[in-house]
Design a protein around this motif. Structure first.
Motif, PDB file in Angstrom:
ATOM      1  N   GLU A 398       0.964  -1.167  -0.030  1.00  0.00           N
ATOM      2  CA  GLU A 398       0.132  -0.224  -0.029  1.00  0.00           C
ATOM      3  C   GLU A 398       0.823   1.204  -0.009  1.00  0.00           C
ATOM      4  OE1 GLU A 398      -3.831   2.054   0.193  1.00  0.00           O
ATOM      5  OE2 GLU A 398      -3.287   0.228  -0.356  1.00  0.00           O
ATOM      6  N   LEU A 399       1.993   1.208   0.604  1.00  0.00           N
ATOM      7  CA  LEU A 399       2.962   2.443   0.909  1.00  0.00           C
ATOM      8  C   LEU A 399       3.534   2.663  -0.699  1.00  0.00           C
ATOM      9  CD1 LEU A 399       4.250   2.059   4.278  1.00  0.00           C
ATOM     10  CD2 LEU A 399       2.802   3.861   3.556  1.00  0.00           C
ATOM     11  N   ARG A 400       3.758   1.458  -1.181  1.00  0.00           N
ATOM     12  CA  ARG A 400       4.669   1.625  -2.430  1.00  0.00           C
ATOM     13  C   ARG A 400       3.675   2.360  -3.536  1.00  0.00           C
ATOM     14  NH1 ARG A 400       7.977  -2.951  -5.135  1.00  0.00           N
ATOM     15  NH2 ARG A 400       9.074  -2.748  -3.443  1.00  0.00           N
ATOM     16  N   ALA A 401       2.272   2.090  -3.501  1.00  0.00           N
ATOM     17  CA  ALA A 401       1.442   2.432  -4.181  1.00  0.00           C
ATOM     18  C   ALA A 401       1.281   3.869  -3.914  1.00  0.00           C
ATOM     19  CB  ALA A 401       0.237   1.679  -4.200  1.00  0.00           C
ATOM     20  N   ILE A 402       1.175   4.196  -2.721  1.00  0.00           N
ATOM     21  CA  ILE A 402       1.216   5.710  -2.277  1.00  0.00           C
ATOM     22  C   ILE A 402       2.365   6.584  -2.942  1.00  0.00           C
ATOM     23  CG2 ILE A 402       1.271   7.505  -0.241  1.00  0.00           C
ATOM     24  CD1 ILE A 402      -0.195   5.233   1.273  1.00  0.00           C
ATOM     25  N   SER A 403       3.599   6.022  -2.959  1.00  0.00           N
ATOM     26  CA  SER A 403       4.743   6.483  -3.501  1.00  0.00           C
ATOM     27  C   SER A 403       4.906   6.665  -4.971  1.00  0.00           C
ATOM     28  CB  SER A 403       6.105   5.805  -3.071  1.00  0.00           C
ATOM     29  OG  SER A 403       7.248   6.480  -3.677  1.00  0.00           O
ATOM     30  N   ARG A 404       3.967   5.873  -5.595  1.00  0.00           N
ATOM     31  CA  ARG A 404       4.063   6.163  -6.942  1.00  0.00           C
ATOM     32  C   ARG A 404       2.977   7.094  -7.300  1.00  0.00           C
ATOM     33  NH1 ARG A 404       7.673   3.139  -6.754  1.00  0.00           N
ATOM     34  NH2 ARG A 404       8.420   5.391  -7.314  1.00  0.00           N
ATOM     35  N   GLY A 405       1.948   7.125  -6.610  1.00  0.00           N
ATOM     36  CA  GLY A 405       0.896   8.169  -6.663  1.00  0.00           C
ATOM     37  C   GLY A 405       1.381   9.341  -6.519  1.00  0.00           C
TER      38      GLY A 405
END
Length: 520
Positions: A398-405
């Motif tokens: 989930e944090l990796r997805a936030i970083s990409r966003g």
């Protein structure tokens, strides 16, 4: 040890420990007015006492030149400076005495109760030029009972064991050499070179700490570029745009097997050529090419494609991205409080979140609070395995997805509609950092805990800088097992009792310890 020193770094020299029980009897008579104005003959008298046994067997008083009689590679005087970090304040002389005795006992130079051991003294000076409280220990490597030379076995490892015990017992700043997750630190020469370049107006690369040593700036640039990039090519392109020189190593099949990097303007004084660093060896194990690029080798999935499309669609709407990121970070924190099995990977992924956020919020600013928070959080984010291709656990993913966003957002103004979600994201990130700090503290990783708390303070500073913060950051969570009582003085010797004092406070790793300047 009783002179001003090469750079006037010695003040108020005082014998605080020796091979016999009355060190005060060895203190040279001071006649003033300066700190090192001792009565004539006092230093020579002390030297004669310390070296009496070596003089008796005919050892030279000065190191002979190579090839001359009596020459040995390391001489026969054992010298060890021992210092604590500036933020640790000062230790009383009795504590320093116990530390010196423990060092000599553990190395075998002067074991407790051994009347025939080597002669030694420990001298306490005023604070060093860097503000460190410290002592110097000197011993003559000759047994007093037999007159035979003494050769300590693995003395450096023994010194480190003692230092570790006292660091933990007194809650002192941990030294990097004891930290399995520590990264190589700049040498003194590298630091002095960076200072000279800064004085000449060259502060190094943008988006890194101004005036820092080349290897420090390289690690910072690689960390942030990897957090923001979405492919290997973009990662390399970002580094080259920042001026980083990259030498890629290829195997027989044409695949990249390794790499080396150099900072712009960092050249050898002898050859004028750029100084290249092997990242995995000189910048940290997590800087190896396979570990850095693992984040871009995850096979595409339908869910991943949908998420990428959603990120692209909302990339221009910074308000939406920030608000969504704040909610998702809060959800990660809530879930983390229920079970902390993958918290190490969560901390690693949060590092990338901060890096992506800093890149769009701070812009080209060298010292933006978010950029500082990323560097401060570096230690708390390290783990033994670097970043894996597939995050271990739902929360890390989930944090990796936030970083990409966040990385897809081009710029943040910090005003208008962007202000409130920026503040909320800051609150959420700081709250998660404090959870990570508490976990590190409970596991006695006090340096990592301090790293996380410092980063949380910097994230809060970012919120205060962009406007009035609605509400306050939650208080720092300190585990019940951690005491914040003042450090006892004098301290009991570590290991002398079954129960050690609780670690008090949280300390960060100092400069690299060396044989010539050992820091506790």
């Amino acid at each position: 040890m009783f002179s001003p020193g090469k750079y006037n770094e010695h003040t108020n020299p005082r014998v605080i420990a020796a091979w016999q029980s009355d060190p005060d009897a060895f203190q040279p008579v001071w006649v003033g007015p300066d700190d090192c104005d001792f009565a004539p003959g006092e230093i020579g008298k002390l030297a004669n006492l310390v070296t009496a046994v070596s003089d008796a067997i005919g050892l030279p008083t000065e190191q002979p030149e190579p090839g001359q009689p009596g020459y040995t590679k390391h001489g026969y005087i054992w010298h060890l400076p021992v210092a604590i970090g500036v933020e640790d304040g000062e230790l009383d002389q009795q504590t320093w005495r116990r530390i010196a005795e423990d060092m000599l006992h553990e190395t075998g130079i002067a074991k407790m109760g051994d009347a025939g051991a080597c002669r030694w003294i420990a001298v306490h000076h005023g604070k060093s030029v860097d503000g460190n409280d410290h002592i110097h220990i000197a011993a003559v490597m000759v047994r007093a009972d037999t007159g035979k030379r003494f050769y300590p076995d693995n003395d450096w490892k023994a010194v480190r064991r003692v230092a570790r015990r006292w660091e933990q017992a007194l809650g002192l700043r941990l030294t990097a050499i004891n930290d399995p997750l520590a990264v190589p630190t700049p040498t003194r020469g590298e630091q002095e070179k960076a200072q000279r370049r800064q004085a000449a107006g060259d502060e190094g690369m943008l988006r890194s700490t101004p005036g820092a040593a080349a290897r420090t700036q390289l690690r910072q640039m690689i960390t942030e570029s990897a957090a923001v990039a979405t492919t290997t090519d973009e990662f390399v392109s970002r580094l080259r745009d920042a001026g980083v020189l990259i030498d890629l190593k290829y195997d027989d099949t044409g695949q990249i097997k390794g790499w080396a990097v150099a900072a712009p303007g960092d050249v050898s004084a002898k050859t004028g050529e750029p100084i290249y660093f092997a990242p995995s060896r000189h910048l940290g194990a997590d800087m190896s090419w396979p570990r850095l690029t693992a984040r871009w080798t995850t096979p595409s999935t339908p869910a991943g494609a949908a998420e990428t499309a959603a990120i692209t669609e909302t990339a221009r709407d910074a308000h939406t991205v920030l608000a969504d990121s704040a909610e998702r970070v809060q959800a990660v924190t809530t879930a983390l409080r229920g079970g902390r099995s993958d918290i190490s990977t969560v901390a690693r992924e949060l590092h990338d979140v901060i890096g992506s956020w800093a890149s769009i919020a701070d812009g080209a600013a060298r010292q933006g609070p978010l950029s500082q928070a990323m560097w401060a959080f570096d230690h708390a984010a390290r783990n033994r395995y670097g970043l894996t291709a597939v995050p271990a656990g739902r929360l890390a993913a989930e944090l990796r997805a936030i970083s990409r966003g966040l990385a897809a957002v081009r710029m943040l103004s910090g005003r208008g509609l962007q202000r409130d979600p920026s503040v909320q994201l800051g609150l959420a990130v700081a709250d998660l950092m404090l959870e990570i700090a508490a976990w590190h503290q409970q596991n006695r990783r006090i340096t990592a805990a301090r790293s996380a708390r410092q980063a949380a303070d910097l994230v809060r500073a970012h919120g205060e800088a962009i406007g009035t913060v609605p509400g306050q950051l939650p208080p720092q969570r300190v585990p019940a097992s951690t005491s914040t009582a003042p450090r006892p003085r004098p301290a009991a010797r570590p290991g002398a009792h079954p129960e050690h004092p609780a670690v008090r406070g949280v300390r960060e790793s100092p400069h690299h310890p060396t044989r010539k300047e050992h820091q506790r």
